[in-house]
Design an enzyme around this catalytic site. Sequence first.
Site, short mmCIF file in Angstrom:
data_model
loop_
_atom_site.label_atom_id
_atom_site.label_comp_id
_atom_site.label_asym_id
_atom_site.label_seq_id
_atom_site.Cartn_x
_atom_site.Cartn_y
_atom_site.Cartn_z
N ASP A 297 0.71 -1.18 0.04
CA ASP A 297 -0.07 0.13 0.00
C ASP A 297 0.81 1.31 0.08
OD1 ASP A 297 -1.61 2.18 0.61
OD2 ASP A 297 -2.60 1.22 2.28
N GLU B 197 1.04 4.44 0.42
CA GLU B 197 0.43 5.71 0.81
C GLU B 197 1.33 6.29 2.14
OE1 GLU B 197 -4.13 5.82 1.06
OE2 GLU B 197 -3.42 3.77 2.00
#
Length: 305
Positions: free
Chosen positions: A164, A166
């Site tokens: 992920d 982010e």
Amino acid sequence: MFTLVRSRARRAALALSAVAALAFGTTTMTSATAAPAPLKQGPTSVAYVEVNNNSMLNVGKYTLANGGGNVFDVAVIFAANINYDTGTKAAYLSFNENVQRVLDNAATEIRPLQQKGIKVVLSVLGNHQGAGFANFPSQQAASAFAKQLSDTVTKYGLDGIDLDDEYAEYGNNGTGQPNDSSFVHLVTALRANMPDKIISLYNIGPAATRLSYGGVDVSSKFDYAWNPYYGSWQVPGIALPKSKLSPAAVEIGRTSQSTAADLARRTVSEGYGVYLTYNLDGADRTADVSAFTRELYGSDAVYTP
């Protein structure tokens, strides 16, 4: 038109700032032998759990009224971090106290799910320190981090890793900006290290748009990829078959039941093989869960505390 909800509550990422570096021991926690789960027909259902606030065991509390199969097939521990050591100028895998607690107590937090046939994977995301999947400065650096990931899967008896991209905040601490080779090197090394484990892509960030480099395309090395915006429909931009994609994404308790049902209906009608949910908590969410299980599996959900 669906409202796009930012993929993660910011507080969850910020809570991961006080972390300890991964220290690999010599003891390996092997995953439990799974009992055959009752069969069900339909897409793979995924449940992310914010372990800062909730128990992984919640994933195993939902079954289908018709047939008794597990509602959820994959449980995601949210989340570990990719941190940055300013002294060695290297990325390292790190866990906050809640993630570490889940891993250390795998016998009671992870094995019960695996014994029901539910796969348990660890999500990894940035932590505002400049380190991310997309800015490893060399193939060697990417491979070193891939080894930390695969060693973690082995040590704690996990079923895979979720990537992920982010909150990296590329450039912090003098780190580099995203480059084209980094993620390809990471995924290539990770798949080589764990050929039979899950690698999933949370389809967001610079890494998700850098899947090909030097004639190597890593798209096929992923088992799943999913839409990162809850309450919406968005087909991930990766060359995987529909059976491995989740264009639907819902936040349980926040996405309306009607929207969850519509997204599930569309998943089935358009032939996609995965349905993503986020933030399963400890409340009885039978109504929210049944809203999509009726469309995915033709059955209500049953909650067993």
